[in-house]
Write an enzyme that holds these catalytic residues in place. Structure first.
Site, PDB file in Angstrom:
ATOM      1  N   HIS A 209     -17.169  50.792  29.848  1.00  0.00           N
ATOM      2  CA  HIS A 209     -16.323  50.579  28.805  1.00  0.00           C
ATOM      3  C   HIS A 209     -17.165  51.107  27.466  1.00  0.00           C
ATOM      4  O   HIS A 209     -16.665  51.079  26.405  1.00  0.00           O
ATOM      5  CB  HIS A 209     -16.365  49.048  28.567  1.00  0.00           C
ATOM      6  CG  HIS A 209     -17.451  48.496  28.253  1.00  0.00           C
ATOM      7  ND1 HIS A 209     -18.342  48.227  29.019  1.00  0.00           N
ATOM      8  CD2 HIS A 209     -17.902  47.679  27.037  1.00  0.00           C
ATOM      9  CE1 HIS A 209     -19.639  47.448  28.486  1.00  0.00           C
ATOM     10  NE2 HIS A 209     -19.163  47.034  27.330  1.00  0.00           N
TER      11      HIS A 209
HETATM   12  C1  UD1 Z   1     -17.272  44.173  23.367  1.00  0.00           C
HETATM   13  C2  UD1 Z   1     -18.830  44.077  22.919  1.00  0.00           C
HETATM   14  C3  UD1 Z   1     -19.701  44.477  23.966  1.00  0.00           C
HETATM   15  C4  UD1 Z   1     -19.237  43.898  25.407  1.00  0.00           C
HETATM   16  C5  UD1 Z   1     -18.031  44.225  25.874  1.00  0.00           C
HETATM   17  C6  UD1 Z   1     -17.694  43.648  27.121  1.00  0.00           C
HETATM   18  C7  UD1 Z   1     -19.353  44.182  20.733  1.00  0.00           C
HETATM   19  C8  UD1 Z   1     -20.093  45.099  19.453  1.00  0.00           C
HETATM   20  N1  UD1 Z   1     -19.311  44.770  21.914  1.00  0.00           N
HETATM   21  O1  UD1 Z   1     -17.186  45.432  23.490  1.00  0.00           O
HETATM   22  O2  UD1 Z   1     -21.200  44.313  23.933  1.00  0.00           O
HETATM   23  O3  UD1 Z   1     -20.041  44.649  26.494  1.00  0.00           O
HETATM   24  O4  UD1 Z   1     -17.349  43.354  24.765  1.00  0.00           O
HETATM   25  O5  UD1 Z   1     -16.218  43.283  27.313  1.00  0.00           O
HETATM   26  O6  UD1 Z   1     -19.249  43.086  20.416  1.00  0.00           O
HETATM   27  N2  UD1 Z   1      -9.359  44.050  23.638  1.00  0.00           N
HETATM   28  C9  UD1 Z   1      -7.950  43.537  24.312  1.00  0.00           C
HETATM   29  N3  UD1 Z   1      -8.090  42.336  24.754  1.00  0.00           N
HETATM   30  C10 UD1 Z   1      -9.203  41.359  24.610  1.00  0.00           C
HETATM   31  C11 UD1 Z   1     -10.257  42.187  23.673  1.00  0.00           C
HETATM   32  C12 UD1 Z   1     -10.222  43.297  23.440  1.00  0.00           C
HETATM   33  O7  UD1 Z   1      -7.167  44.358  24.641  1.00  0.00           O
HETATM   34  O8  UD1 Z   1      -9.175  40.413  24.707  1.00  0.00           O
HETATM   35  C13 UD1 Z   1      -9.150  45.559  23.414  1.00  0.00           C
HETATM   36  C14 UD1 Z   1      -9.475  45.769  21.798  1.00  0.00           C
HETATM   37  O9  UD1 Z   1      -8.119  45.389  21.143  1.00  0.00           O
HETATM   38  C15 UD1 Z   1     -10.006  46.867  21.820  1.00  0.00           C
HETATM   39  C16 UD1 Z   1     -10.749  47.045  22.860  1.00  0.00           C
HETATM   40  O10 UD1 Z   1     -10.403  46.236  23.821  1.00  0.00           O
HETATM   41  O11 UD1 Z   1      -9.134  47.998  21.538  1.00  0.00           O
HETATM   42  C17 UD1 Z   1     -12.377  46.774  22.676  1.00  0.00           C
HETATM   43  O12 UD1 Z   1     -12.672  45.510  22.606  1.00  0.00           O
HETATM   44  P1  UD1 Z   1     -13.490  45.105  21.251  1.00  0.00           P
HETATM   45  O13 UD1 Z   1     -14.048  43.622  21.303  1.00  0.00           O
HETATM   46  O14 UD1 Z   1     -13.621  45.752  20.020  1.00  0.00           O
HETATM   47  O15 UD1 Z   1     -15.017  45.631  21.843  1.00  0.00           O
HETATM   48  P2  UD1 Z   1     -15.298  45.916  23.349  1.00  0.00           P
HETATM   49  O16 UD1 Z   1     -15.550  47.573  23.681  1.00  0.00           O
HETATM   50  O17 UD1 Z   1     -14.547  44.922  24.382  1.00  0.00           O
END
Ligand code: UD1
Length: 365
Positions: A209
């Site tokens: 990811h």
């Molecule tokens: C975050 C953490 C990372 C962790 C990862 C595990 C930070 C900087 N990063 O990264 O350390 O390893 O989580 O999952 O805090 N999204 C969804 N549903 C959700 C959550 C997110 O669809 O419940 C989508 C968001 O809209 C975004 C993408 O997933 O487009 C990334 O989510 P985000 O929380 O920004 O960071 P992660 O890459 O998940």
């Protein structure tokens, strides 16, 4: 004495569960320690959040800040504003943050600015890679933390080198491993396991990811092709993170042995890992779990903030060039992968140690 326990994203939930359990045990023995569980809402899907609360028996959060998706700055700002409001309504004695996600840093800043003590669980680890938001989160959080709960001697050394005095460094072990050991007997076979005809030690698990691996279609596609061919026709199961899913939508057809499945709940995911031949990942937490379960782990990153998973455990850092995968798989198939050992204090009792320290520290401060 009121402690705020902050959780925001998937890898936080397994870290807070044993601390909450230990507090509740202490309360049943007459302790005056109280906690308020604050969910920032950084992860909000059932599959990224709710399922973990249910499976790990984490109580419903007392407060939900509902920050949702956004850029790094938007999420940080949203969480800080929400948490500051909460503290202004009712101040706690200590804010306990875990891990390295945006919620960790944002709540530590908001708390410290209102003179609320900050304790950081999993403090002191460093990858040295400033392109990862997690590294910035770790550095900022540790620069304003009062009490550092650490998972390793390397973390202790990092903190000492940055000027933290020994009395504030509390080497307690790894709460993520508490959760693993508590739940190991409940690991659950996912429904698709038999449907895909998976057999123990005859399939691989992939989790990816990090932006460097999944944000660009061409490099993500090369990585998947290299994994597929190195796996020699064995099935590869890939529980897909929402960030990787976005890129995958435009990739076209995948190699036949790669099976994309939804993000798995905790018990199903770790069942998959426990029975896999090896795991290919860019997650730090997964490399700790594979170390404890003795499962070979190939990490597709140039650095790790958890060096003990490499020096003592089953993890190898391959970098992000897909070329390294073929050699690593050859070593695995030849039966030459390190068996590894379990790092000190990763023994399932970290939550209790943390709560013992908290009771003492809150009386003193
Ligand atoms: C975050 C953490 C990372 C962790 C990862 C595990 C930070 C900087 N990063 O990264 O350390 O390893 O989580 O999952 O805090 N999204 C969804 N549903 C959700 C959550 C997110 O669809 O419940 C989508 C968001 O809209 C975004 C993408 O997933 O487009 C990334 O989510 P985000 O929380 O920004 O960071 P992660 O890459 O998940």
């Amino acid at each position: 004495m009121l402690i705020d326990i902050v959780a925001g994203a998937r890898p936080n939930f397994m870290k807070i569960a044993p601390i909450i359990r230990a507090i509740e045990t202490r309360q049943s023995q007459g302790s005056a320690l109280k906690y308020r569980l604050v969910h920032t809402g950084q992860h909000y899907d059932a599959r990224m959040s709710g399922d973990f609360f249910t499976q790990l028996g984490i109580p419903r959060p007392h407060v939900h800040l509902e920050v949702g998706s956004g850029t790094q700055a938007e999420q940080t700002a949203g969480i800080m504003i929400g948490y500051e409001k909460l503290l202004l309504q009712e101040k706690s004695n200590l804010c306990l943050v875990v891990g390295d996600v945006t919620s960790t840093m944002a709540c530590a800043i908001a708390a410290q600015k209102l003179c609320v003590l900050v304790a950081h669980v999993e403090a002191g680890i460093r990858s040295g890679d400033w392109t990862m938001p997690e590294e910035i989160n770790r550095m900022v959080t540790d620069s304003i933390t009062n009490f550092f709960f650490t998972t390793s001697e390397v973390a202790n050394d990092n903190l000492r080198r940055s000027g933290v005095s020994n009395d504030r460094i509390l080497f307690v072990g790894n709460t993520m491993i508490d959760t693993l050991l508590t739940n190991q007997s409940r690991f659950t076979k996912p429904e698709f396991f038999d449907f895909l005809k998976l057999k123990s030690r005859e399939y691989f698990v992939v989790t990816l990811h990090r932006p460097a691996n999944v944000d660009r279609g061409d490099s993500f596609s090369r990585l998947l092709l290299a994994i597929s061919s190195s796996a020699r026709d064995m099935p590869v199961v890939f529980p897909i993170h929402p960030r990787a899913a976005k890129t995958l939508r435009n990739l076209g057809e995948l190699p036949a042995n790669i099976h994309i499945v939804d993000p798995q709940p905790y018990l199903e995911f770790n069942y998959l890992v426990q029975h896999a031949k090896a795991v290919i990942t860019d997650s730090g937490g997964v490399s700790e779990e594979t170390t404890v379960m003795g499962i070979p782990c190939m990490t597709l990153r140039d650095s790790t903030e958890r060096p003990e998973t490499v020096t003592m455990g089953t993890n190898e850092l391959l970098g992000i060039d897909p070329g390294a995968l073929a050699t690593a798989f050859e070593k695995l198939f030849a039966g030459r992968w390190e068996r590894g050992s379990i790092p000190p204090l990763w023994d399932g009792k970290t939550g209790e140690r943390i709560v013992t320290h908290l009771e003492r520290l809150l009386v003193l401060n």
